[in-house]
Design a protein around this motif. Structure first.
Motif, PDB file in Angstrom:
ATOM      1  N   ASP A 425       0.856  -1.192   0.000  1.00 22.80           N
ATOM      2  CA  ASP A 425       0.000   0.000   0.000  1.00 22.80           C
ATOM      3  C   ASP A 425       0.893   1.244   0.000  1.00 22.80           C
ATOM      4  OD1 ASP A 425      -1.793   2.002   0.301  1.00 22.80           O
ATOM      5  OD2 ASP A 425      -2.751   1.197   2.115  1.00 22.80           O
ATOM      6  N   CYS A 462      -7.310  -2.775   1.605  1.00 25.31           N
ATOM      7  CA  CYS A 462      -6.221  -2.977   2.549  1.00 25.31           C
ATOM      8  C   CYS A 462      -6.825  -3.142   3.941  1.00 25.31           C
ATOM      9  CB  CYS A 462      -5.272  -1.782   2.496  1.00 25.31           C
ATOM     10  SG  CYS A 462      -3.859  -1.934   3.591  1.00 25.31           S
ATOM     11  N   ARG A 464      -4.995  -3.118   6.790  1.00 29.36           N
ATOM     12  CA  ARG A 464      -4.099  -2.656   7.860  1.00 29.36           C
ATOM     13  C   ARG A 464      -4.726  -1.526   8.672  1.00 29.36           C
ATOM     14  NH1 ARG A 464      -0.704  -6.879   8.058  1.00 29.36           N
ATOM     15  NH2 ARG A 464      -0.097  -7.412   5.933  1.00 29.36           N
ATOM     16  N   HIS A 467      -2.374   2.309   8.636  1.00 26.46           N
ATOM     17  CA  HIS A 467      -2.171   3.087   7.415  1.00 26.46           C
ATOM     18  C   HIS A 467      -3.061   4.329   7.460  1.00 26.46           C
ATOM     19  CE1 HIS A 467      -0.577  -0.549   4.863  1.00 26.46           C
ATOM     20  NE2 HIS A 467       0.110  -0.346   5.973  1.00 26.46           N
ATOM     21  N   HIS A 469      -5.401   5.416   5.516  1.00 27.53           N
ATOM     22  CA  HIS A 469      -6.810   5.267   5.138  1.00 27.53           C
ATOM     23  C   HIS A 469      -7.622   4.780   6.334  1.00 27.53           C
ATOM     24  CE1 HIS A 469      -5.927   0.978   5.061  1.00 27.53           C
ATOM     25  NE2 HIS A 469      -4.872   1.252   4.296  1.00 27.53           N
TER      26      HIS A 469
HETATM   27 ZN   LIG Z   1      -3.310   0.177   3.681  1.00 26.34          ZN
END
Ligand SMILES: [Zn+2]
Length: 725
Positions: A425, A462, A464, A467, A469
């Motif tokens: 990412d 994604c 995670r 991150h 976002h």
């Molecule tokens: Zn991510």
């Protein structure tokens, strides 16, 4: 610049020369922004802005009486808080080229900039919304559309909509859609960088649509999105309204984005243009605008853009130094201009160093070899993919130090495909920083003139939590179960912006570097990518019909030099059929994707002639000519044709292709863009005995007749206006 600042019941207008106190509320009168083609009037109401009208000079005026919808809530201090926007200021330049309307909200403290600009004297205008978080702590925002519209249209008005499918893996059966808009009509087009081909009706679209009133004077408007993340456009007709919107894709719902303290969120920029005279006229104006405003300015200054290239993928992953060297030597003999080393050159996915057995002398030595014989050197790198190599410098998906760069965890025994691994990412700063270093190293150390990307570099989703976002694992305000699976649009928002930032920085450092956008073929044909690269791979199918179809479609909205067709090995029956396959991929950027050393002597001569003609006569027209789709979309059976005509050069060319039809040996095409009263010299490249002089009137009203003796052959017909003394 004129600034109008609203202060209770007074309005302060300042100019560069000083402040002027005015008593009237200046925004009561419409704000106007215009180009030669597009006139838009806007309002700055006390609690929200509006688009009042859109028109082209001499065309219909589209009017809207509703305010633009601005976000009405924000997550702050653990809960959703209502947002009340109040007009703060209106800035506009004296030439009517840019406008900024500012709204503010006190709790939480946010500022919204409603921005419009006309970057060129013709074509569309652009619009962006920027929301600044003036708090010191993060705020989360719901989806803000880039633009919505609600035109009042008489129920009896005949309208049609046009949209274009992406070429993706293989062009769809229809490709270029024109559909009547009747009462109750509903349409949505979506774009991302990774959708599978799927059934034709589910194909992603180039993020653009056009609406035309089909009565005289065939006027209308078009709307496009300059972004490579997940976006959507919608259109619906109900009674006397034609409504829709453009921006980030709200699906699958519950979109949320996190804006750090003192940070900001910016909607994808959209462009909105008006036209009259039909969609072909609109396309000419739009493509000129894209070339002037979005495309890298260096490209159109370079007379050798678009280049003629040779690509190694004809050999697939089996490419090696010896084969590459013989292809380079032959490419130079043929008059090609760049050697493009495709996948297969590297140690492994994520391990972007030369394969020690296949390329024992390294990539720079091969690049130098290409340079020595006068070719540029380009290379394929899928630079957002991690693999399993443990060699120094490789991005290993199991490395605990970088594992959270991946969009997801992978099992310990997971293996990458030969040229595809797991996407990292790039919206996550440490991952992006690695890519920046890697791109810089590759361009510098491997002596690259061109870099092609591939794969899904704008991540599909994604999971995670650390991150930038919004995440299903850890939202700004703690676990939010309703966010599960809903963050893919926000992931793409951050990743697309990171992609732009990486390429902007790379261009600053290497201003002559060419950037090819490829995502498993033509999945990233959008106006954001157009603004950050130099050309597109428009489809992942390379046969003559797929090339002509993908080109026919994408060339409605993007400049021809940007549109790359790969010409694959083709079982040509004879030279006419061989040339037909070449020309099917030579209407824009042409890359030969086959080992030319296997061509016969006659094929070499024919190709040399075709490439020389491309450089001397076709390329100048591809760069500067107006393009007309003078036949129906190619179907492989019937005839098809495409015309370029440059009013400045007073020259044009018609590419003519006969399909597989065994009986129809002649066809006629009505040309466009000529002067009815002028005489034209019409020269047939392959059949000079057909050369003749014809009036513009005849070419446009009765048409250009072309005969071809065999199926799946072609002709190039050059049209030159004869100076009338
Ligand atoms: Zn991510």
């Amino acid at each position: 610049m004129t600034r109008i600042k609203i202060l209770r019941n007074f309005v302060l207008a300042s100019t560069l020369s000083g402040l002027v106190l005015v008593t009237a509320f200046a925004t009561d009168s419409p704000l106007r922004l215009s180009t030669a083609d597009t006139v838009i009037t806007l309002s700055a109401g006390p609690e929200g802005p509006g688009v009042l009208s859109l028109a082209s000079p001499g065309g219909e005026t589209w009017t809207d009486h509703r305010a633009q919808s601005l976000i009405e809530k924000a997550q702050w201090n653990g809960t959703w808080q209502p947002v009340h926007w109040k007009l703060a200021s209106v800035d506009r330049d004296r030439q009517g080229r840019s406008l900024t309307v500012v709204y503010e909200c006190n709790h939480p403290h946010l500022r919204l900039l409603w921005l419009w600009q006309a970057r060129d004297s013709s074509g569309p205008v652009e619009h962006t919304i920027k929301i600044e978080n003036l708090e010191s702590r993060p705020v989360a925002l719901p989806l803000q559309d880039s633009l919505s519209f609600n035109w009042s249209v008489p129920a009896s008005k005949p309208l049609c909509q046009m949209w274009i499918d992406k070429g993706a893996g293989k062009p769809t059966a229809t490709g270029t859609h024109r559909v009547a808009i009747s009462d109750g009509y509903r349409w949505e087009g979506t774009s991302s960088s990774y959708a599978p081909d799927g059934p034709d009706e589910s194909r992603e679209t180039i993020p653009w649509m056009l609406v035309e009133a089909t009565d005289e004077p065939h006027s209308g408007w078009y709307l496009g999105i300059e972004f490579s993340g997940r976006t959507s456009l919608s259109l619906a007709r109900e009674g006397s309204t034609l409504a829709g919107k453009a921006g980030l894709n709200p699906s699958p719902g519950s979109f949320i984005t996190q804006v750090p303290g003192a940070g900001s969120f910016t909607t994808p920029t959209v462009f909105l243009g008006a036209f009259s005279g039909g969609s072909e006229a609109a396309g000419i104006v739009l493509r000129r605008w894209v070339a002037r405003v979005l495309l890298n300015a260096a490209d159109m200054k370079s007379p050798s853009y678009p280049l003629l290239a040779e690509n190694s993928w004809g050999e697939g992953m089996e490419i090696n130094e010896e084969r590459a060297q013989s292809m380079i030597a032959d490419a130079a003999r043929l008059g090609l201009e760049m050697f493009h080393l495709d996948a297969g050159w590297f140690r492994g996915v994520g391990d972007w160093y030369p394969h020690p057995q296949r390329f024992p002398h390294g990539i720079a030595a091969l690049a130098d070899r290409a340079h020595h014989v006068g070719l540029k050197f380009g290379m394929w790198v899928d630079w957002t993919q991690a693999g399993t190599s443990t060699d120094p410098g490789a991005l290993n998906m199991h490395d605990p130090r970088t594992r959270n760069w991946l969009t997801r965890d992978v099992p310990a025994d997971w293996k990458p495909a030969p040229f595809k691994g797991v996407t990292i990412d790039i919206g996550y700063a440490p991952a992006r920083a690695w890519c920046a270093r890697e791109l810089n190293r590759l361009v510098r150390d491997d002596h690259l003139d061109m870099l092609e990307h591939d794969g899904y570099l704008v991540a599909e989703g994604c999971t995670r939590g650390d991150h930038p976002h919004a995440s299903c694992a850890r939202s700004l305000l703690g676990p939010e179960p309703w966010l599960i699976g809903s963050n893919s649009t926000d992931v793409s928002y951050h990743a697309a912006k990171a992609y732009y930032q990486l390429y902007e920085n790379l261009r600053l450092k290497y201003p002559h570097l060419l950037l090819e956008a490829c995502n498993d073929g033509g999945r990233m044909i959008d106006f954001g990518t157009a603004a950050h690269t130099d050309y597109f791979s428009i489809t992942d199918s390379y046969d003559p019909l797929s090339n002509r179809r993908a080109f026919y479609d994408a060339s409605h909205v993007l400049p021809a030099p940007m549109l790359e067709c790969y010409v694959e090995k083709y079982p040509a029956r004879d030279l006419a059929n061989f040339t037909y396959a070449l020309r099917s991929g030579m209407m824009g950027w042409c890359t030969i994707m086959q080992d030319t050393t296997t061509w016969t002597v006659e094929q070499h001569r024919a190709a040399q002639r075709a490439f020389q003609l491309y450089k001397t006569r076709l390329r100048p027209l591809i760069r500067s000519g107006d393009l007309y789709h003078v036949s129906a979309r190619p179907d492989g059976v019937h005839w098809d044709a495409l015309e370029y005509f440059s009013p400045d050069r007073k020259q044009g060319v018609v590419y003519v292709f006969r399909g597989s039809t065994p009986t129809q040996k002649e066809d006629t095409f009505l040309l466009e863009g000529l002067q009815p009263g002028s005489q034209y010299q019409v020269d047939f490249e392959d059949h000079p005995s057909e050369n003749r002089r014809v009036s513009g009137h005849e070419l446009m009203r009765r048409g250009l007749a072309v005969s071809l003796p065999e199926p799946e052959s072609s002709e190039l017909v050059f049209i030159t206006e004869i100076r009338s003394d």
